[in-house]
Design a protein around this motif. Structure first.
Motif, short mmCIF file in Angstrom:
data_model
loop_
_atom_site.label_atom_id
_atom_site.label_comp_id
_atom_site.label_asym_id
_atom_site.label_seq_id
_atom_site.Cartn_x
_atom_site.Cartn_y
_atom_site.Cartn_z
N VAL A 16 25.63 37.09 32.36
CA VAL A 16 25.59 36.44 33.68
C VAL A 16 24.75 35.17 33.55
O VAL A 16 23.63 35.20 33.05
N ILE A 17 25.32 34.06 34.00
CA ILE A 17 24.64 32.76 33.99
C ILE A 17 24.55 32.27 35.42
O ILE A 17 25.54 32.32 36.16
N THR A 18 23.38 31.79 35.83
CA THR A 18 23.21 31.23 37.16
C THR A 18 23.09 29.72 37.06
O THR A 18 22.26 29.21 36.30
N CYS A 19 23.93 29.02 37.81
CA CYS A 19 23.87 27.55 37.87
C CYS A 19 23.05 27.15 39.10
O CYS A 19 23.26 27.70 40.18
N LYS A 20 22.16 26.19 38.91
CA LYS A 20 21.31 25.76 40.02
C LYS A 20 21.35 24.25 40.23
O LYS A 20 20.51 23.69 40.91
N GLY A 21 22.35 23.59 39.66
CA GLY A 21 22.49 22.15 39.85
C GLY A 21 22.82 21.83 41.30
O GLY A 21 23.18 22.70 42.08
N GLU A 22 22.67 20.58 41.64
CA GLU A 22 23.01 20.13 43.00
C GLU A 22 23.89 18.91 42.89
O GLU A 22 23.42 17.78 42.89
N TYR A 23 25.19 19.18 42.79
CA TYR A 23 26.19 18.13 42.69
C TYR A 23 27.04 18.17 43.95
O TYR A 23 26.96 19.10 44.74
N GLN A 24 27.90 17.18 44.11
CA GLN A 24 28.82 17.21 45.25
C GLN A 24 29.81 18.34 45.01
O GLN A 24 30.37 18.47 43.94
N ASN A 25 30.01 19.20 46.02
CA ASN A 25 30.97 20.27 45.84
C ASN A 25 32.37 19.72 46.08
O ASN A 25 32.60 18.96 47.01
N ILE A 26 33.29 20.10 45.21
CA ILE A 26 34.62 19.51 45.22
C ILE A 26 35.56 20.09 46.27
O ILE A 26 36.64 19.57 46.49
N HIS A 27 35.15 21.18 46.92
CA HIS A 27 36.03 21.81 47.89
C HIS A 27 35.60 21.56 49.33
O HIS A 27 36.11 22.21 50.24
N GLY A 28 34.67 20.66 49.54
CA GLY A 28 34.29 20.29 50.89
C GLY A 28 33.59 21.37 51.69
O GLY A 28 33.72 21.41 52.91
N VAL A 29 32.85 22.24 51.02
CA VAL A 29 32.11 23.28 51.73
C VAL A 29 30.99 22.58 52.52
O VAL A 29 30.25 21.77 51.97
N VAL A 45 45.01 26.84 44.74
CA VAL A 45 45.63 25.62 44.24
C VAL A 45 47.13 25.85 44.18
O VAL A 45 47.61 26.75 43.49
N HIS A 46 47.86 25.04 44.93
CA HIS A 46 49.31 25.20 45.03
C HIS A 46 50.00 24.50 43.86
O HIS A 46 49.38 23.74 43.12
N GLU A 47 51.28 24.78 43.68
CA GLU A 47 52.04 24.24 42.55
C GLU A 47 51.96 22.72 42.45
O GLU A 47 51.99 22.17 41.37
N ASN A 48 51.86 22.05 43.59
CA ASN A 48 51.79 20.58 43.59
C ASN A 48 50.37 20.08 43.30
O ASN A 48 50.12 18.89 43.31
N ASP A 108 47.66 20.69 45.17
CA ASP A 108 46.82 20.64 46.37
C ASP A 108 45.98 21.91 46.49
O ASP A 108 46.46 23.01 46.27
N TYR A 109 44.71 21.73 46.88
CA TYR A 109 43.81 22.86 47.14
C TYR A 109 43.81 23.10 48.64
O TYR A 109 43.42 22.23 49.42
N ILE A 110 44.29 24.27 49.04
CA ILE A 110 44.33 24.61 50.46
C ILE A 110 43.67 25.98 50.64
O ILE A 110 44.27 27.01 50.38
N PHE A 111 42.41 25.95 51.08
CA PHE A 111 41.64 27.17 51.25
C PHE A 111 42.06 27.87 52.53
O PHE A 111 42.23 27.25 53.58
N ASP A 112 42.21 29.19 52.45
CA ASP A 112 42.55 30.01 53.62
C ASP A 112 41.65 31.23 53.58
O ASP A 112 41.84 32.13 52.76
N VAL A 113 40.65 31.26 54.45
CA VAL A 113 39.66 32.33 54.44
C VAL A 113 40.32 33.71 54.60
O VAL A 113 39.81 34.70 54.07
N SER A 114 41.46 33.76 55.28
CA SER A 114 42.12 35.06 55.47
C SER A 114 42.67 35.61 54.15
O SER A 114 43.00 36.79 54.08
N GLN A 115 42.77 34.78 53.12
CA GLN A 115 43.27 35.22 51.83
C GLN A 115 42.17 35.36 50.78
O GLN A 115 42.44 35.58 49.61
#
Length: 122
Positions: A95-108, A33-36, A38-45
């Protein structure tokens, strides 16, 4: 002092649950998440993002603060670094495991989620 790990596939409710806990919340996605805002995923990072997440966890625990980490943790070994951190600081580990099925916010993509589901270790 407590370290809580929340694991689950994208869209399972990890971040939502983490925000309800009274602890410092960190997750690898925050690194992208950048200062502005925006979420910009970069797999190399991705490795850097996880290292950043571990460093933030260590910082808060070193101050005696509770921490919650919400990452996918698909494979059990992915939690090992946090187990060592908890031991080093004498923190209770939960450790808690979540198993819900919601829309993922990062567009996976559904294909990536299906691949993660096949690799999942209880």
């Amino acid at each position: 002092m407590k370290l809580t790990l929340i694991r689950g596939l994208p869209g399972s409710g990890k971040s939502t649950l983490a925000k309800t806990l009274s602890a410092h919340h960190v997750e690898a996605d925050m690194y992208f998440v950048h200062e502005n805002g925006d979420y910009i995923f970069d797999v190399s990072q991705l490795e850097q993002a996880h290292r950043w997440c571990q460093q933030r966890t260590e910082q808060w625990l070193s101050l005696g603060e509770d921490v919650v980490v919400a990452n996918t943790f698909v494979r059990r070994w992915e939690m090992k670094a946090y187990q060592r951190i908890a031991q080093r600081f004498g923190a209770e580990l939960k450790v808690i495991t979540c198993k819900g099925e919601y829309q993922n916010i990062h567009g996976v993509s559904p294909e990536v989620i299906a691949r993660m589901r096949r690799r999942w270790q209880e």
